[in-house]
Design a protein around this motif. Sequence first.
Motif, mmCIF file in Angstrom:
data_model
loop_
_atom_site.group_PDB
_atom_site.id
_atom_site.type_symbol
_atom_site.label_atom_id
_atom_site.label_comp_id
_atom_site.label_asym_id
_atom_site.label_seq_id
_atom_site.Cartn_x
_atom_site.Cartn_y
_atom_site.Cartn_z
ATOM 1 N N GLN A 8 -14.864 -11.554 -35.246
ATOM 2 C CA GLN A 8 -14.920 -10.321 -36.023
ATOM 3 C C GLN A 8 -16.361 -9.796 -36.110
ATOM 4 O OE1 GLN A 8 -12.197 -8.517 -36.996
ATOM 5 N NE2 GLN A 8 -11.306 -10.081 -35.669
ATOM 6 N N PRO A 9 -16.508 -8.473 -36.131
ATOM 7 C CA PRO A 9 -17.835 -7.874 -36.291
ATOM 8 C C PRO A 9 -18.533 -8.464 -37.516
ATOM 9 C CG PRO A 9 -16.195 -6.165 -35.920
ATOM 10 C CD PRO A 9 -15.448 -7.451 -36.038
ATOM 11 N N GLY A 10 -19.829 -8.661 -37.415
ATOM 12 C CA GLY A 10 -20.579 -9.233 -38.528
ATOM 13 C C GLY A 10 -20.779 -10.734 -38.357
ATOM 14 N N GLU A 11 -19.888 -11.379 -37.571
ATOM 15 C CA GLU A 11 -20.040 -12.818 -37.290
ATOM 16 C C GLU A 11 -21.005 -12.991 -36.114
ATOM 17 O OE1 GLU A 11 -18.333 -15.228 -39.088
ATOM 18 O OE2 GLU A 11 -17.787 -13.497 -40.326
ATOM 19 N N TYR A 69 -16.663 -9.370 -29.330
ATOM 20 C CA TYR A 69 -16.242 -8.871 -30.638
ATOM 21 C C TYR A 69 -14.865 -8.230 -30.547
ATOM 22 C CZ TYR A 69 -20.761 -9.827 -32.717
ATOM 23 O OH TYR A 69 -21.864 -10.472 -33.208
ATOM 24 N N ASP A 70 -14.119 -8.349 -31.627
ATOM 25 C CA ASP A 70 -12.773 -7.795 -31.718
ATOM 26 C C ASP A 70 -12.873 -6.283 -31.904
ATOM 27 O OD1 ASP A 70 -10.144 -7.261 -32.145
ATOM 28 O OD2 ASP A 70 -9.893 -8.619 -33.849
ATOM 29 N N SER A 71 -12.533 -5.538 -30.874
ATOM 30 C CA SER A 71 -12.534 -4.088 -31.055
ATOM 31 C C SER A 71 -11.112 -3.555 -31.220
ATOM 32 C CB SER A 71 -13.240 -3.387 -29.892
ATOM 33 O OG SER A 71 -12.712 -3.822 -28.665
ATOM 34 N N HIS A 105 -9.934 -2.950 -34.777
ATOM 35 C CA HIS A 105 -10.606 -1.829 -35.423
ATOM 36 C C HIS A 105 -10.199 -0.506 -34.788
ATOM 37 C CE1 HIS A 105 -12.847 -4.570 -37.912
ATOM 38 N NE2 HIS A 105 -12.786 -5.373 -36.856
ATOM 39 N N LEU A 106 -9.871 -0.567 -33.507
ATOM 40 C CA LEU A 106 -9.335 0.625 -32.853
ATOM 41 C C LEU A 106 -8.027 1.043 -33.519
ATOM 42 C CD1 LEU A 106 -9.226 2.614 -30.376
ATOM 43 C CD2 LEU A 106 -7.679 0.929 -29.379
ATOM 44 N N PHE A 133 -14.184 1.226 -23.113
ATOM 45 C CA PHE A 133 -14.047 2.019 -24.326
ATOM 46 C C PHE A 133 -14.930 3.255 -24.306
ATOM 47 C CE2 PHE A 133 -12.655 -0.926 -27.928
ATOM 48 C CZ PHE A 133 -11.433 -0.316 -27.958
ATOM 49 N N VAL A 135 -26.161 -6.344 -26.624
ATOM 50 C CA VAL A 135 -25.851 -7.198 -25.458
ATOM 51 C C VAL A 135 -25.055 -6.367 -24.464
ATOM 52 C CG1 VAL A 135 -25.832 -9.413 -26.696
ATOM 53 C CG2 VAL A 135 -23.756 -8.022 -26.610
ATOM 54 N N ALA A 143 -14.035 1.668 -33.017
ATOM 55 C CA ALA A 143 -13.804 0.504 -32.153
ATOM 56 C C ALA A 143 -15.074 0.145 -31.385
ATOM 57 C CB ALA A 143 -12.652 0.783 -31.192
ATOM 58 N N ILE A 144 -15.828 1.146 -30.984
ATOM 59 C CA ILE A 144 -17.081 0.876 -30.269
ATOM 60 C C ILE A 144 -18.088 0.188 -31.193
ATOM 61 C CG2 ILE A 144 -19.107 2.006 -29.239
ATOM 62 C CD1 ILE A 144 -17.087 3.940 -27.897
ATOM 63 N N ALA A 178 -17.341 -1.690 -33.664
ATOM 64 C CA ALA A 178 -16.833 -3.062 -33.812
ATOM 65 C C ALA A 178 -17.222 -3.893 -32.598
ATOM 66 C CB ALA A 178 -15.316 -3.051 -34.001
ATOM 67 N N SER A 179 -17.086 -3.306 -31.403
ATOM 68 C CA SER A 179 -17.411 -4.064 -30.182
ATOM 69 C C SER A 179 -18.892 -4.417 -30.130
ATOM 70 C CB SER A 179 -17.000 -3.277 -28.934
ATOM 71 O OG SER A 179 -17.976 -2.311 -28.595
ATOM 72 N N GLY A 200 -20.382 -5.446 -32.711
ATOM 73 C CA GLY A 200 -20.556 -6.481 -33.720
ATOM 74 C C GLY A 200 -20.873 -5.940 -35.105
ATOM 75 N N MET A 201 -20.803 -4.611 -35.265
ATOM 76 C CA MET A 201 -21.134 -4.018 -36.564
ATOM 77 C C MET A 201 -19.904 -3.994 -37.453
ATOM 78 S SD MET A 201 -23.292 -0.887 -34.939
ATOM 79 C CE MET A 201 -23.623 -0.059 -36.496
ATOM 80 N N LYS A 202 -20.043 -4.493 -38.700
ATOM 81 C CA LYS A 202 -18.906 -4.397 -39.607
ATOM 82 C C LYS A 202 -19.060 -3.212 -40.564
ATOM 83 C CE LYS A 202 -20.501 -7.691 -43.062
ATOM 84 N NZ LYS A 202 -20.140 -8.827 -43.924
#
Lengths: 399, 399
Positions: A190-193, A201-203, A206-207, A369, B42, B161-162, B164-165, B167-169
């Motif tokens: 998950q984002p933030g980890e 990262y899981d997109s 969130h999409l 994406f 990254v 979603a981008i 999130a990908s 890594g931003m929460k």
Amino acid sequence: MVQLEEAQEVLKNTVHFIEETEKVVLSNAIGRVLAADAVAKVDQPPFPRSPLDGYAVRGSDTKGLTKEYPGTFRVIGKIYAGEVFEGIIERGEAVRIMTGAPIPDGADTVIRQEWTDYGEDEVRIYAESKPYQNYCCQGEDYKKGDILLKKGTVLDGISIAILASLGMKEAEVYRLPNIAVISTGDEVVQPGEPLKSGKIYDSNLHLLYGRLAEIGIRPYASVHSKDSAPHMAETIKSFVDQADLIITTGGVSVGEKDIMHEVAELLGAEKLFWRVDLKPGAPTLSMVFENTLIICLSGNPFGAAANFELLVRGVIGKLSGNPRWNMDKKKAVMQTGFPKKGGVRRFLRAYHEDGNVWLPAGKHVSGVFSSMIGCNCLVEVPEDKDGVMKGDSVWIHLL
Amino acid sequence: MVQLEEAQEVLKNTVHFIEETEKVVLSNAIGRVLAADAVAKVDQPPFPRSPLDGYAVRGSDTKGLTKEYPGTFRVIGKIYAGEVFEGIIERGEAVRIMTGAPIPDGADTVIRQEWTDYGEDEVRIYAESKPYQNYCCQGEDYKKGDILLKKGTVLDGISIAILASLGMKEAEVYRLPNIAVISTGDEVVQPGEPLKSGKIYDSNLHLLYGRLAEIGIRPYASVHSKDSAPHMAETIKSFVDQADLIITTGGVSVGEKDIMHEVAELLGAEKLFWRVDLKPGAPTLSMVFENTLIICLSGNPFGAAANFELLVRGVIGKLSGNPRWNMDKKKAVMQTGFPKKGGVRRFLRAYHEDGNVWLPAGKHVSGVFSSMIGCNCLVEVPEDKDGVMKGDSVWIHLL
């Protein structure tokens, strides 16, 4: 393997329109679907109304009046908007009246104040006015009993204002669908980890959450599940009581970690179809468990994104009764080309405006994406065509 | 009296873009304006990735292999998505690999499992594969340092979603404008209250609130004021500290109850303009009090509705940096006509689609809300034209 249209039909036929309703205050009703006709209980305006500041009189009394030959009227009252003059205006009488006030009985016109001497006890009037000139008729906007908004209307600012004008402080609307979203994949965090080697990262989660929020529905649950069929089956079980629809991503292909087939068996769910004849997102799977539809999208981000539009939106349209969530399609002319070997029905993200359509400059790789930014449609490339060329007329599916 | 374009300029020049930012979690960021470029930290994918389930090998080792003349490879490991194979693949070696897993060093292609005997210690491969076939390159979607979303982007499902990908929460976004809405008029009562004789329900307040909510901004205050200049002045004073913009309706014409002129004096506000050369909604007034812009719309519902679009939206666009709130205009062809004596620049509510525009069937009386349902543009009728005719090319302003 089913055709897209067949898949759409099967999914829509599996769910029912949610007939439960709830009352929401007007300020929270934007975008909701009205569950009862909005009927006028009184005429609007509810009385003949003055459109300006002036003097209410009988029009016949003003015949032939001019600046040179004014008429003098006895002013028998004064009313502001919100007030009522109780008497009747007789010949030779006038009532001082302000914009929005009810025109008193007897009067059939209002003389604009600029055409008078602004008199208080007596007023001199300098112009003639015909009956029903400067006169807003009772019920001019709508009449008692008129249906102003039909059941099924999607409420916007104007329709909220109409409900307010009917005196309603709440709207009765259909309940929104309860949707749960579950992403899978041991490789996603998950984002933030922190991002360990081999992970991404899981997109997708969130999409789906973001796209649902964009169209006005916040999922009541949105979680990630590890790639374990028993764990995923338990997760689905924990959501199924409340859910009208469960959407998952990933685990639908044919590999060892494609757990969704085993999940279906563990749940004893009824499979509806697996694999749709399109690209991207072909391995989409669907099933029904305890009367709840579960649509399992590809783990490929563009596959998930495209199939959300092509397969899921219509289901949400049916559940909610909100026609905005059905996907419209129309013809448009390609302004850019995309040569690609045929043999599969393909959907490309694109931007359309006024009947023309452009593909984004980026690459058309599934899973990319970033090339989806700013796209507002999907271009359909038929199976028997090797891509599309500039000038081709194509079907576009509106996002 | 000012021209519409002059009024728009004056209003926009009076306010400043709000540069304050705040962090919001992704699930609440839909529709917000991004306040910092989103830069890839990254590559994406962060490693060369397998697009399918199969065996990672050196492509040169598979040259000429067929079902009749297969090659046998030693399987030196097995990796799933999210895992990493630490060794290097040498000649004649293979690693069992699942979709999404990083392709090990040494390998440059993945053989689809259907082209093998699925061997565990040794695998027979039945086809040749070129280097970088079935191979998702590191950074194929985007590279470290790429700007994926520019500062100023309005966030939708895809851009969430981008983020999130990446890594931003949370997203850093600009603060939304604080807007207060005040309706006036002693004749109006709030929905839900009983309707006494001579009174009507307040629709303007709900129109403005609803329309603001529709475009994504909930007013932080929305109240009705009685027609008393001192009372209204106090109400404005109580809001002005927090407000970026105050919108009022009513009291702007020339009658006794047109309190807004007196309110401006009581406040010692700087008047910007009064009266705009258009219909409906001509008497619009604007002023600045303690650095806050106050736009005072007509009390006529269609006047308020039309001038919200023509005058207020651009101000909100400037304050928020959200280009969606500016009003676009374009040319379209009338499919219905509306003959009406000219002499004033007029805006008619209408529906447009694909370059054509239709007027609603209802009456074009100012104050008739019900005919605004379903309209998505305003048609501009120039001052020197007696209405519009079917086939005329006109400017439409998009709602």
